[in-house]
Design an enzyme around this catalytic site. Sequence first.
Site, PDB file in Angstrom:
ATOM      1  CB  CYS A  94      -0.896   0.055   1.222  1.00 55.48           C
ATOM      2  SG  CYS A  94      -1.802  -1.428   1.591  1.00 55.48           S
TER       3      CYS A  94
HETATM    4  O1  KQY Z   1      -4.307   0.615   0.991  1.00 59.63           O
HETATM    5  C1  KQY Z   1      -4.384   0.677   2.177  1.00 59.63           C
HETATM    6  N1  KQY Z   1      -4.491  -0.417   2.880  1.00 59.63           N
HETATM    7  C2  KQY Z   1      -4.379   1.966   2.828  1.00 59.63           C
HETATM    8  C3  KQY Z   1      -5.209   2.110   4.012  1.00 59.63           C
HETATM    9  C4  KQY Z   1      -5.274   3.512   4.402  1.00 59.63           C
HETATM   10  C5  KQY Z   1      -5.566   3.716   5.785  1.00 59.63           C
HETATM   11  C6  KQY Z   1      -5.744   5.132   6.147  1.00 59.63           C
HETATM   12  N2  KQY Z   1      -5.829   5.261   7.524  1.00 59.63           N
END
Ligand code: KQY
Length: 365
Positions: free
Chosen positions: A356
Site C-alpha cells: 500500500c
Molecule cells: O491501501 C491501504 N491499505 C491503505 C489504508 C489507508 C488507511 C488510512 N488510515
Amino acid sequence: MKRLNTTPKQDGFRMPAEFEKHAGTYIIWPERPDNWRLGGKPAQEVFVKVASVIGKYEPVTMCVSRGQYSNARHLLPDYVRVVEMSNDDSWIRDCGATFVVNDQGEVRGVDWTFNAWGGLVDGLYFPWDQDDKIAQKMCELERVDSYRLDDFILEGGSIHVDGEGTVMVTEECLLSEGRNSKMSREEIEKVLCEYLNCEKVLWIPNGIYNDETNGHVDNMCNFVRPGVVVLAWTDDENDPQYARSKEAYEYLSSVTDAKGRKLEIHKLLVPSPVLITKEESLGVDSVDGTLPREEGDRMAASYVNYYTGNGFIALPVFGDPNDELAIKTLKELYPDRVIEPIYAREILLGGGNIHCITQQLPAGK
Ligand code: KQY
C-alpha cells in the site's frame, strides 16, 4: 504534460504487471498524528527501512511534505531521492498514478479520482484533496502524459493485473457504496478494461476481514506470474477470515483468465489475529472524520501485501510463527528474487502494509 481525452486501450498502452521490470518506486513519507502513532516517528523508522531495502534494487523517490522535508532527508540514505510534495497521508499505491506502457516503451499515467476509500460515505479521513493531486504530480515529475478520470473513483491497491489482459478486484471494494455506486458492475468492468487495457475482470467476493479499505485485493490475492496466484488463507474455521478465503478459493478455482488458463492457486496462511494494544491506541490523536484506532481492534494483517520489485520481494512480517512459512512459500514461488522480510507492524497500525505504501514506475524500453 498533456491530459489526454482518449483511453490507454485506444492508444495501445497497457498496465504492466508488478513483476515486470521497474524504472523505480515511489513512496510518501508518513506523518499525520491521527493515523500514525507518536507523530509518525515509529512508522518513519520502518519507511526508512522499506526505502533503504528497495533502494538497493531500484531507484526510490520519497515524496515528503514541506514540514518533514529536512527530517526525511536526514533520515534517508542518499541513494533515495527526496522531493517535496504536499499530501494528506502516505498511501501512494492508492492515490498515486497507475502507470501504463506501450510496445515502444513509452510510459503514461492513469489518474483516477481518489476519495480516501469511500468519501463521505465511509472514507478514512477528510479532506483528501492533496492526495488526489499526487498522481498528476508524479506524471509531471516523470514528464509523462496522463489520463484523468474525473468521474471514476479507484485506488491502485484495489486492482492487480497479470500484464496479459486479466485484472483482479474484489466485489466488496469495487461495488462499495462510497465509490462508484451509480455504476453497474458491467460499466465498472468497461472502465477497468479501457484504462488498464484488459479483457477480463476477475471478481473475488471479499478481501481480508476488517480491512478498512473495503477489502482491497492487494491484501487478499496477488499474481505471482500469469496463471499463478497467492491467496491469503487460514485453516481456522472459527476465524471470520475463513469463509472469505474459502469463498475466494472456490471462485478462483472456477474461473479462467483472459488467456483461457485455469489458475494455479497457492495459499499463504495469515498470521494469528494482530490486535491494537492500549499503548498503541493511546499514541494516535483523535480527530473527527478520521477512523479511530481502538485498543483490541483486529488489524488486517496479511503476507499477501508484499511488494514485487526488480529482483526482490519486500515482505511484511509480524513476529508471528507464520512469518517463516510465508518466507519459505515465497522463496519457492520466486526462486529468482531475494525475499526481504521487513517487520511491518507500524505500517499495519496505520491501516495498510508494504504494498500500500509503494507504487512502481515501469521501465520503458
Ligand atoms: O491501501 C491501504 N491499505 C491503505 C489504508 C489507508 C488507511 C488510512 N488510515
